[in-house]
Design a protein around this motif. Structure first.
Motif, short mmCIF file in Angstrom:
data_model
loop_
_atom_site.label_atom_id
_atom_site.label_comp_id
_atom_site.label_asym_id
_atom_site.label_seq_id
_atom_site.Cartn_x
_atom_site.Cartn_y
_atom_site.Cartn_z
N ARG A 1 32.79 38.38 48.67
CA ARG A 1 33.61 37.71 47.65
C ARG A 1 33.33 36.21 47.65
N VAL B 1 31.73 33.97 44.54
CA VAL B 1 32.35 32.76 43.99
C VAL B 1 31.37 31.60 44.06
N VAL C 1 38.54 27.96 37.31
CA VAL C 1 39.59 28.53 38.14
C VAL C 1 40.19 29.76 37.46
N TRP C 2 40.40 29.68 36.17
CA TRP C 2 40.97 30.81 35.43
C TRP C 2 40.00 32.00 35.44
N VAL D 1 37.45 32.68 37.56
CA VAL D 1 37.31 33.25 38.90
C VAL D 1 38.55 34.05 39.26
N GLY D 2 39.72 33.58 38.86
CA GLY D 2 40.95 34.34 39.12
C GLY D 2 40.99 35.66 38.38
N ARG D 3 40.41 35.70 37.20
CA ARG D 3 40.39 36.95 36.42
C ARG D 3 39.31 37.92 36.91
N LEU E 1 37.67 37.90 39.96
CA LEU E 1 37.86 38.30 41.35
C LEU E 1 39.32 38.13 41.74
N PRO E 2 40.17 39.08 41.37
CA PRO E 2 41.59 38.95 41.73
C PRO E 2 41.79 39.11 43.24
N ARG E 3 42.94 38.59 43.70
CA ARG E 3 43.26 38.71 45.13
C ARG E 3 43.45 40.16 45.51
N GLN E 4 43.19 40.44 46.76
CA GLN E 4 43.30 41.82 47.22
C GLN E 4 44.59 42.04 47.96
#
Length: 68
Positions: free
Chosen positions: A4, A8, A58-59, A61-63, A65-68
């Protein structure tokens, strides 16, 4: 987790290409070395570009690769 982080990092490095091209275009179009007013316009344009591009990255990458 390392995959991950590498994704990024790769995405960030790849996203620098359009930013570099936008800077080249702005330097050619605005010609900041001709006058102080053009320099201030160039600096303002680059400041806005950096803030907008950072928010966009930032938006995205957040979409992607969402947090796990």
């Amino acid at each position: 987790m390392k995959l991950r982080a590498l994704l990024v990092l790769f995405f960030l490095l790849l996203s620098l290409v359009p930013l570099y091209q936008a800077d080249r275009w702005a330097r050619l179009r605005l010609q900041p070395r001709r006058s102080p007013a053009r320099l201030l316009l160039y600096l303002l344009a680059m400041l806005v570009l950096v803030f907008a591009y950072t928010a966009l990255l930032v938006w995205v990458v957040g979409r992607v690769l969402p947090r796990q």
